[in-house]
Design a protein around this motif. Structure first.
Motif, short mmCIF file in Angstrom:
data_model
loop_
_atom_site.label_atom_id
_atom_site.label_comp_id
_atom_site.label_asym_id
_atom_site.label_seq_id
_atom_site.Cartn_x
_atom_site.Cartn_y
_atom_site.Cartn_z
N GLN A 70 0.73 -1.15 -0.46
CA GLN A 70 0.14 -0.24 0.32
C GLN A 70 1.26 1.25 0.18
O GLN A 70 0.25 2.06 -1.18
CB GLN A 70 -1.12 0.07 1.28
N LEU A 71 2.13 1.33 1.07
CA LEU A 71 2.72 2.27 0.82
C LEU A 71 4.18 3.10 -0.77
O LEU A 71 3.68 3.43 -1.33
CB LEU A 71 4.05 2.43 1.86
N ILE A 72 3.90 1.43 -0.83
CA ILE A 72 4.54 1.38 -2.77
C ILE A 72 3.41 2.00 -3.85
O ILE A 72 3.93 2.92 -4.28
CB ILE A 72 4.83 0.06 -2.91
N GLU A 73 2.42 1.80 -3.62
CA GLU A 73 1.05 1.76 -4.29
C GLU A 73 1.05 3.54 -4.42
O GLU A 73 0.49 4.07 -5.49
CB GLU A 73 0.43 1.04 -4.35
N THR A 74 0.75 4.29 -2.93
CA THR A 74 0.68 5.88 -3.27
C THR A 74 1.87 5.81 -3.33
O THR A 74 1.30 7.26 -3.87
CB THR A 74 0.37 5.67 -1.33
N SER A 75 2.87 5.74 -3.29
CA SER A 75 3.47 6.73 -3.67
C SER A 75 4.47 7.29 -5.01
O SER A 75 4.42 7.94 -5.61
CB SER A 75 5.31 6.51 -3.04
N ASN A 76 3.91 5.66 -5.93
CA ASN A 76 4.27 5.43 -7.14
C ASN A 76 3.26 5.88 -8.06
O ASN A 76 3.01 7.05 -8.74
CB ASN A 76 4.11 4.19 -7.76
N ALA A 80 4.12 8.51 -10.46
CA ALA A 80 3.23 8.51 -12.09
C ALA A 80 2.30 10.73 -12.53
O ALA A 80 2.60 10.53 -13.39
CB ALA A 80 2.38 7.79 -12.06
N ASP A 81 1.46 10.58 -10.96
CA ASP A 81 1.29 11.54 -11.85
C ASP A 81 2.29 12.68 -12.04
O ASP A 81 1.67 13.51 -13.24
CB ASP A 81 0.60 12.26 -10.42
N GLN A 109 7.52 12.10 -1.29
CA GLN A 109 6.26 11.10 -1.52
C GLN A 109 7.36 10.49 -3.43
O GLN A 109 7.41 9.88 -3.80
CB GLN A 109 5.02 11.25 -1.85
N ILE A 110 8.17 12.06 -3.65
CA ILE A 110 7.63 12.37 -5.59
C ILE A 110 9.07 12.22 -5.43
O ILE A 110 10.37 11.91 -6.79
CB ILE A 110 6.89 12.76 -6.16
N ALA A 111 10.20 12.76 -4.06
CA ALA A 111 11.36 13.16 -4.97
C ALA A 111 12.40 11.24 -4.54
O ALA A 111 12.22 10.89 -2.95
CB ALA A 111 12.88 13.35 -3.84
N ARG A 112 12.24 10.59 -5.43
CA ARG A 112 12.17 8.66 -5.87
C ARG A 112 13.90 8.49 -6.42
O ARG A 112 13.70 9.03 -7.06
CB ARG A 112 11.04 8.13 -6.12
#
Length: 195
Positions: A70-76, A80-81, A109-112
């Motif tokens: 769930q954490l991975i999906e949210t960040s992804n 993706a947006d 979340q988006i700084a990956r």
């Protein structure tokens, strides 16, 4: 054109930044009728990164638990947006001289590493290139670009770090001092914006 519309104000219908982001998106849509818009209201809640997030997203286990998935999906989804967007329209009201906690959580979340930026021998390289960001900056008392503005410089820096270097601000600042003048400054900037 794909537009990502981000709001982060906690003040609901009274929010000036929400009105400005809506005006900016409308202007972009008028000039690009076929543009699609993805909307995220960060005030609905953006999870802060924490130890669980680090173990799920950064360490990327081969067999993640359901909670980690769930954490991975949210960040992804947040990332993706941005990856899919050509233009980001971001509402950034200033609370206590800085960006909102929700907006900071979203940026975290988006700084990956490896996805939105990477480290090279020459230093960090942003991977979210070819995008434009228009930021609706609103404040009760903090003048944009002043020594007490810890938001606009940070936003320009973090977006640039991620590869988004075409960043412009529509500022309605010092609204508590002179509301009408602050709105007038924002309208002038909005009128100059190239759609």
């Amino acid at each position: 054109m794909n537009i990502l519309h981000i709001d982060s104000a906690i003040t609901g219908e009274a929010s000036v930044s929400r009105k400005l982001t809506a005006d900016i998106v409308a202007r972009l849509k008028d000039a690009n009728p076929d543009a699609s818009v993805t909307y995220r209201d960060l005030n609905k809640g953006v999870p802060a990164i924490d130890t669980d997030w680090f173990h799920a997203v950064r360490l990327a286990p081969e067999a993640p638990t359901e909670d980690q998935k769930q954490l991975i999906e949210t960040s992804n989804a947040y990332l993706a947006d941005v990856q899919d967007a050509d233009v980001l329209v971001i509402g950034s009201p200033i609370y206590n001289f800085a960006i909102t906690a929700q907006l900071k959580n979203w940026l975290d979340q988006i700084a990956r590493a490896g996805l939105s930026f990477r480290y090279t021998e020459a230093g960090p390289e942003g991977l979210l290139t070819g995008k434009r960001a228009i930021i609706a900056y609103t404040s009760a008392g903090t003048p944009i670009g002043s020594e007490i503005d810890f938001a606009s410089g940070y936003l320009r820096h973090i977006l640039g770090f991620l590869g988004i270097t075409d960043v412009e601000f529509i500022a309605a600042d010092r609204l508590a001092m002179d509301h009408d003048a602050g709105l007038a400054r924002a309208q002038e900037a909005l009128d100059r914006i190239a759609a």
